[in-house]
Scaffold this active site. Sequence first.
Site, PDB file in Angstrom:
ATOM      1  N   HIS A 266     -10.238 -52.790 -24.296  1.00  0.00           N
ATOM      2  CA  HIS A 266      -8.386 -51.770 -24.484  1.00  0.00           C
ATOM      3  C   HIS A 266      -7.769 -52.340 -23.465  1.00  0.00           C
ATOM      4  O   HIS A 266      -8.674 -53.903 -22.546  1.00  0.00           O
ATOM      5  CB  HIS A 266      -8.906 -50.253 -23.887  1.00  0.00           C
ATOM      6  N   PHE A 267      -6.323 -53.032 -23.696  1.00  0.00           N
ATOM      7  CA  PHE A 267      -5.572 -54.009 -23.638  1.00  0.00           C
ATOM      8  C   PHE A 267      -5.323 -53.132 -22.801  1.00  0.00           C
ATOM      9  O   PHE A 267      -4.218 -52.272 -22.551  1.00  0.00           O
ATOM     10  CB  PHE A 267      -4.858 -54.868 -24.262  1.00  0.00           C
ATOM     11  N   HIS A 268      -4.327 -53.520 -20.565  1.00  0.00           N
ATOM     12  CA  HIS A 268      -3.981 -52.908 -20.120  1.00  0.00           C
ATOM     13  C   HIS A 268      -2.474 -53.802 -19.868  1.00  0.00           C
ATOM     14  O   HIS A 268      -2.568 -54.895 -19.999  1.00  0.00           O
ATOM     15  CB  HIS A 268      -4.658 -53.360 -18.981  1.00  0.00           C
TER      16      HIS A 268
ATOM     17  N   ASP B 194      -2.475 -44.611 -19.109  1.00  0.00           N
ATOM     18  CA  ASP B 194      -3.450 -44.805 -18.370  1.00  0.00           C
ATOM     19  C   ASP B 194      -3.315 -43.889 -17.315  1.00  0.00           C
ATOM     20  O   ASP B 194      -2.680 -43.544 -17.077  1.00  0.00           O
ATOM     21  CB  ASP B 194      -3.189 -46.441 -17.050  1.00  0.00           C
ATOM     22  N   ILE B 195      -4.763 -42.818 -17.051  1.00  0.00           N
ATOM     23  CA  ILE B 195      -4.716 -41.448 -16.777  1.00  0.00           C
ATOM     24  C   ILE B 195      -4.371 -41.781 -15.476  1.00  0.00           C
ATOM     25  O   ILE B 195      -4.312 -40.659 -14.528  1.00  0.00           O
ATOM     26  CB  ILE B 195      -6.992 -40.627 -16.874  1.00  0.00           C
TER      27      ILE B 195
ATOM     28  N   GLN C  59     -15.185 -54.372 -16.826  1.00  0.00           N
ATOM     29  CA  GLN C  59     -14.774 -53.469 -17.162  1.00  0.00           C
ATOM     30  C   GLN C  59     -15.894 -51.973 -17.229  1.00  0.00           C
ATOM     31  O   GLN C  59     -16.634 -52.072 -16.969  1.00  0.00           O
ATOM     32  CB  GLN C  59     -15.497 -53.561 -18.549  1.00  0.00           C
TER      33      GLN C  59
HETATM   34  P1  5GP Z   1     -10.944 -50.969 -17.573  1.00  0.00           P
HETATM   35  O1  5GP Z   1     -11.642 -50.699 -16.256  1.00  0.00           O
HETATM   36  O2  5GP Z   1     -12.491 -50.194 -18.326  1.00  0.00           O
HETATM   37  O3  5GP Z   1     -10.786 -51.917 -17.851  1.00  0.00           O
HETATM   38  O4  5GP Z   1     -10.201 -50.096 -17.293  1.00  0.00           O
HETATM   39  C1  5GP Z   1     -10.611 -48.345 -17.799  1.00  0.00           C
HETATM   40  C2  5GP Z   1      -8.933 -48.077 -17.812  1.00  0.00           C
HETATM   41  O5  5GP Z   1      -9.486 -46.053 -18.202  1.00  0.00           O
HETATM   42  C3  5GP Z   1      -9.076 -47.594 -16.019  1.00  0.00           C
HETATM   43  O6  5GP Z   1      -7.645 -48.215 -15.933  1.00  0.00           O
HETATM   44  C4  5GP Z   1      -8.898 -46.146 -16.924  1.00  0.00           C
HETATM   45  O7  5GP Z   1      -8.246 -45.490 -15.666  1.00  0.00           O
HETATM   46  C5  5GP Z   1      -9.052 -45.152 -17.783  1.00  0.00           C
HETATM   47  N1  5GP Z   1      -8.953 -43.751 -18.252  1.00  0.00           N
HETATM   48  C6  5GP Z   1     -10.682 -44.087 -17.962  1.00  0.00           C
HETATM   49  N2  5GP Z   1     -10.964 -42.598 -18.128  1.00  0.00           N
HETATM   50  C7  5GP Z   1      -8.616 -42.506 -19.794  1.00  0.00           C
HETATM   51  C8  5GP Z   1      -8.824 -41.525 -20.068  1.00  0.00           C
HETATM   52  O8  5GP Z   1      -9.434 -40.056 -19.898  1.00  0.00           O
HETATM   53  N3  5GP Z   1      -7.673 -41.363 -20.740  1.00  0.00           N
HETATM   54  C9  5GP Z   1      -6.867 -42.273 -19.944  1.00  0.00           C
HETATM   55  N4  5GP Z   1      -5.900 -42.431 -20.855  1.00  0.00           N
HETATM   56  N5  5GP Z   1      -7.461 -43.383 -19.553  1.00  0.00           N
HETATM   57  C10 5GP Z   1      -8.172 -43.413 -18.979  1.00  0.00           C
END
Ligand code: 5GP
Length: 137
Positions: A99-101, A30-31, A93
């Site tokens: 995507h799975f954390h 995760d970035i 989201q």
């Molecule tokens: P969500 O809130 O949708 O469950 O999580 C999205 C996740 O994607 C966040 O933890 C965010 O840091 C990660 N993320 C967003 N853009 C990028 C990217 O360009 N590359 C990577 N590796 N992670 C990303």
Amino acid sequence: MSDCIFCKIAQGEIKSYVVKESSNFIAVLDIHPHTPGHTLVIPKEHFVNLKELKLELAEEFIKIIQEVMVLLGKVFMTTDFTLGINEGPLAGQAVSHLHFHIMPRFKNDHGGSIHSIVYNPPQESLEEIYQKIKNES
Ligand code: 5GP
Ligand code: ZN
């Protein structure tokens, strides 16, 4: 989808740190990591959420999640993880591609459990809720 960042990551158009890859999934760091080793497991095909995921991919999805957990467990010397999906914007989201954390957890990391994400207890009794569900199923 052409303007989806996770499709671009899956196709190698956006640079990412690839932790593991299988035929239909990619696992990347995760970035903005919330824990050391915070990893996202992403299907290469665009599914908005878990409800859309093709069932024939479910076993491969669980398998790569388990493999990443084993790998991160070795690297970070832990057996404990917070695992999950923010399914839909109301659940947080931000990227509309499934995507799975995977978040390694540590002693005294000041984090909570899934119970700490929301506390919105129902007004109705469990019996009333159960009956609603039974009437629908
Ligand atoms: P969500 O809130 O949708 O469950 O999580 C999205 C996740 O994607 C966040 O933890 C965010 O840091 C990660 N993320 C967003 N853009 C990028 C990217 O360009 N590359 C990577 N590796 N992670 C990303
Ligand atoms: Zn996508």
